[in-house]
Design a protein around this motif. Structure first.
Motif, PDB file in Angstrom:
ATOM      1  N   ASP A  37       0.814  -1.219   0.000  1.00 14.14           N
ATOM      2  CA  ASP A  37       0.000   0.000   0.000  1.00 14.14           C
ATOM      3  C   ASP A  37       0.849   1.272   0.000  1.00 14.14           C
ATOM      4  N   TYR A  38       2.059   1.180   0.518  1.00 14.11           N
ATOM      5  CA  TYR A  38       2.918   2.353   0.668  1.00 14.11           C
ATOM      6  C   TYR A  38       3.399   2.935  -0.660  1.00 14.11           C
ATOM      7  N   VAL A  39       3.328   2.168  -1.740  1.00 13.79           N
ATOM      8  CA  VAL A  39       4.018   2.540  -2.979  1.00 13.79           C
ATOM      9  C   VAL A  39       3.070   3.002  -4.077  1.00 13.79           C
ATOM     10  N   VAL A  40       1.771   2.755  -3.928  1.00 13.58           N
ATOM     11  CA  VAL A  40       0.815   2.964  -5.010  1.00 13.58           C
ATOM     12  C   VAL A  40       0.539   4.443  -5.250  1.00 13.58           C
ATOM     13  N   VAL A  46      -2.591  11.944  -6.050  1.00 14.17           N
ATOM     14  CA  VAL A  46      -2.371  11.060  -4.905  1.00 14.17           C
ATOM     15  C   VAL A  46      -0.899  10.658  -4.851  1.00 14.17           C
ATOM     16  N   SER A  47      -0.256  10.916  -3.730  1.00 15.39           N
ATOM     17  CA  SER A  47       1.140  10.515  -3.556  1.00 15.39           C
ATOM     18  C   SER A  47       1.202   9.231  -2.737  1.00 15.39           C
ATOM     19  N   PRO A  48       2.183   8.363  -3.015  1.00 15.87           N
ATOM     20  CA  PRO A  48       2.325   7.140  -2.223  1.00 15.87           C
ATOM     21  C   PRO A  48       2.564   7.474  -0.752  1.00 15.87           C
ATOM     22  N   PRO A  49       1.971   6.727   0.172  1.00 17.30           N
ATOM     23  CA  PRO A  49       2.179   7.008   1.592  1.00 17.30           C
ATOM     24  C   PRO A  49       3.649   7.095   1.990  1.00 17.30           C
ATOM     25  N   LYS A  50       4.505   6.247   1.406  1.00 15.59           N
ATOM     26  CA  LYS A  50       5.914   6.296   1.810  1.00 15.59           C
ATOM     27  C   LYS A  50       6.558   7.620   1.392  1.00 15.59           C
ATOM     28  N   TRP A  51       6.053   8.224   0.305  1.00 12.46           N
ATOM     29  CA  TRP A  51       6.602   9.516  -0.121  1.00 12.46           C
ATOM     30  C   TRP A  51       6.260  10.589   0.916  1.00 12.46           C
ATOM     31  N   HIS A  52       5.034  10.578   1.424  1.00 12.45           N
ATOM     32  CA  HIS A  52       4.654  11.541   2.463  1.00 12.45           C
ATOM     33  C   HIS A  52       5.567  11.411   3.683  1.00 12.45           C
ATOM     34  N   LEU A  53       5.839  10.177   4.096  1.00 13.43           N
ATOM     35  CA  LEU A  53       6.704   9.957   5.265  1.00 13.43           C
ATOM     36  C   LEU A  53       8.108  10.485   5.012  1.00 13.43           C
ATOM     37  N   ASP A  98       5.854  10.767 -11.120  1.00 13.56           N
ATOM     38  CA  ASP A  98       6.776   9.627 -11.010  1.00 13.56           C
ATOM     39  C   ASP A  98       6.972   9.124  -9.581  1.00 13.56           C
ATOM     40  N   ARG A  99       6.285   9.714  -8.626  1.00 18.51           N
ATOM     41  CA  ARG A  99       6.495   9.305  -7.232  1.00 18.51           C
ATOM     42  C   ARG A  99       6.138   7.836  -7.021  1.00 18.51           C
ATOM     43  N   GLY A 100       5.140   7.332  -7.743  1.00 20.63           N
ATOM     44  CA  GLY A 100       4.747   5.944  -7.594  1.00 20.63           C
ATOM     45  C   GLY A 100       5.680   4.963  -8.277  1.00 20.63           C
ATOM     46  N   ASN A 101       6.635   5.480  -9.058  1.00 18.70           N
ATOM     47  CA  ASN A 101       7.596   4.610  -9.746  1.00 18.70           C
ATOM     48  C   ASN A 101       8.849   4.356  -8.912  1.00 18.70           C
ATOM     49  N   LEU A 102       8.892   4.949  -7.738  1.00 17.40           N
ATOM     50  CA  LEU A 102      10.082   4.835  -6.896  1.00 17.40           C
ATOM     51  C   LEU A 102       9.977   3.608  -5.991  1.00 17.40           C
ATOM     52  N   SER A 103      10.436   2.459  -6.488  1.00 15.09           N
ATOM     53  CA  SER A 103      10.462   1.278  -5.618  1.00 15.09           C
ATOM     54  C   SER A 103      11.536   1.425  -4.546  1.00 15.09           C
ATOM     55  N   PRO A 105      13.890   4.626  -2.551  1.00 15.54           N
ATOM     56  CA  PRO A 105      14.179   3.907  -1.309  1.00 15.54           C
ATOM     57  C   PRO A 105      12.989   3.086  -0.837  1.00 15.54           C
ATOM     58  N   SER A 106      13.289   1.995  -0.169  1.00 16.60           N
ATOM     59  CA  SER A 106      12.258   1.094   0.321  1.00 16.60           C
ATOM     60  C   SER A 106      11.521   1.716   1.508  1.00 16.60           C
ATOM     61  N   VAL A 107      10.420   1.113   1.862  1.00 16.48           N
ATOM     62  CA  VAL A 107       9.671   1.562   3.045  1.00 16.48           C
ATOM     63  C   VAL A 107      10.565   1.468   4.280  1.00 16.48           C
ATOM     64  N   ASP A 108      11.316   0.400   4.381  1.00 14.80           N
ATOM     65  CA  ASP A 108      12.230   0.229   5.517  1.00 14.80           C
ATOM     66  C   ASP A 108      13.277   1.346   5.544  1.00 14.80           C
ATOM     67  N   ASP A 109      13.796   1.702   4.360  1.00 10.67           N
ATOM     68  CA  ASP A 109      14.772   2.802   4.274  1.00 10.67           C
ATOM     69  C   ASP A 109      14.176   4.104   4.784  1.00 10.67           C
ATOM     70  N   ILE A 110      12.937   4.351   4.418  1.00 13.26           N
ATOM     71  CA  ILE A 110      12.300   5.613   4.801  1.00 13.26           C
ATOM     72  C   ILE A 110      12.043   5.666   6.298  1.00 13.26           C
ATOM     73  N   TYR A 111      11.660   4.556   6.893  1.00 15.63           N
ATOM     74  CA  TYR A 111      11.490   4.547   8.351  1.00 15.63           C
ATOM     75  C   TYR A 111      12.836   4.730   9.058  1.00 15.63           C
TER      76      TYR A 111
END
Length: 396
Positions: A37-40, A46-53, A98-103, A105-111
């Motif tokens: 869900d973080y990447v869509v 709509v920006s991916p949730p991980k981008w907001h973080l 292109d924000r949704g094309n960023l696999s 950094p990973s979600v783990d990287d962002i946290y």
């Protein structure tokens, strides 16, 4: 005589406490998500949730730690390109689509990035406390900026899940969106000179400043926002098929999008349903109408023989009406107040550059972070957008 030093110290302490509360709340919002869900990014708005973080973390790194904490070491020099949103002053960036094309950094990287910046901010609070007075305005801006993104996070998560054909639930408890639609009446305000704009102490955005006088003709305004049931009457009366209710651009939008109901409304087996954060539900006619764009709001008001209030009328009436369930479209274009001046540097890009081709909304919604709004808050969006928690209040 007021102890100014003591007052500033208290203010710094309050902001430090707010920092941790607000930063933790962003993580709390994302807790129910699956990694996928973080990447869509279904649409450009709509920006991916991980981008907001990442972006809200980048804000504190870029505007506070890098310029004001010499000991700070940048977490990753490439993140400025990834998480800069629209600040031309700061440099190049990944374009919004292109924000949704960023696999990566990973979600783990962002946290890990969030944890690192939070750790450095803690050191900043401890080691540079005697210098914090210089950056209080930036710190407050950063906190309110993150609260804005918390609302966007909720709106974007709802869009991501609400456009999944399985209609997955984000949370089990229903949205706190009920309104007491009792004694909904029109109240009258006399013609005269009134004052609008921010005054007093506390935080506000620059577009709220410049308190000034406005002359208003006598007007009436509804004490409640429009309900689902009231809007359903518009639909059943052929509102989406009759061009007479719509602005020309609005009618073009209806035809181009085959629009026939608000966002998230679905008619299944002759039963109106709508997607909520707790899944697909039967439409409650007494619930506050949600996810309406400006075109739909203006068309409904026209169908009712009324109009949308201006932002000045809304602000003058705010102490006498129920608000906070939905952001409410006004009939006012988003323009600067008299004497508005943009700040120097990147901070000056915050609001002023968007003062064109957008309409003002007032109030707040259940997606708004606690304590973030006020009656002078000037939200703004393009006329075709529905994904925010937006509704209608009538005036005449």
């Amino acid at each position: 005589m007021m102890n100014t030093k003591h007052t500033i110290t208290d203010h710094i302490t309050d902001l430090e406490e707010q920092y941790w509360t607000i930063r933790n709340h962003s993580v709390h919002i994302c807790a129910p998500l699956a990694i996928e869900d973080y990447v869509v990014q279904p649409i450009v708005d709509v920006s991916p949730p991980k981008w907001h973080l990442g972006h809200t973390t980048w804000f504190f790194e870029t505007f506070l730690l890098i310029p004001y904490f010499p000991e700070y070491q940048v977490f990753d020099s490439q993140y400025n390109y990834v998480f800069n949103s629209y600040y031309e002053t700061v440099g190049a960036r990944v374009i919004r689509t292109d924000r949704g094309n960023l696999s990566r950094p990973s979600v783990d990287d962002i946290y890990k990035y969030r944890a690192y910046v939070d750790e450095q901010m803690q050191l900043f609070f401890e080691q540079k406390r005697h210098h914090l007075q210089e950056v209080l305005t930036l710190l407050e801006l950063g906190l309110n900026h993150e609260q804005q993104h918390q609302e966007l996070l909720i709106s974007d998560i709802k869009y991501i899940l609400g456009h999944n054909p399985l209609f997955p639930s984000y949370k089990s408890d229903p949205e706190p969106s009920k309104s007491e639609f009792v004694n909904n009446e029109m109240i009258t305000f006399s013609a005269g000179i009134y004052e609008i704009g921010f005054e007093g102490k506390g935080f506000c955005f620059d577009n709220e400043l410049g308190r000034h006088q406005v002359y208003l003709q006598e007007f009436e305004i509804a004490t409640q926002v429009v309900s689902n049931g009231e809007y359903l009457e518009f639909i059943e009366n052929g509102g989406y098929q009759d061009f007479r209710h719509w602005h020309a651009e609005g009618w073009d939008w209806v035809k181009e999008n085959n629009a026939h109901a608000p966002l998230y409304w679905h008619k299944i087996d002759n039963q109106w349903m709508h997607y909520t954060l707790s899944g697909l539900r039967i439409l409650d006619p007494n619930e506050a109408l949600n996810h309406i764009n400006y075109f739909e709001a203006a068309a409904y008001a026209n169908w009712k023989g009324m109009r949308l209030p201006t932002e000045a009328e809304w602000e003058i009436a705010a102490d006498n009406i129920h608000w906070g369930d939905r952001w409410e479209w006004t009939g006012s274009a988003y323009l600067p107040y008299p004497g508005f001046k943009k700040e120097a540097g990147a901070v000056g890009e915050y609001n002023g550059k968007f003062m064109v081709n957008q309409m003002v909304l007032r109030g707040a919604s259940e997606a708004t972070s606690k304590g973030h709004s006020r009656k002078t808050y000037r939200n703004f969006f393009h006329t075709q957008l529905q994904w925010q928690f937006t509704g209608i209040r009538l005036a005449r």
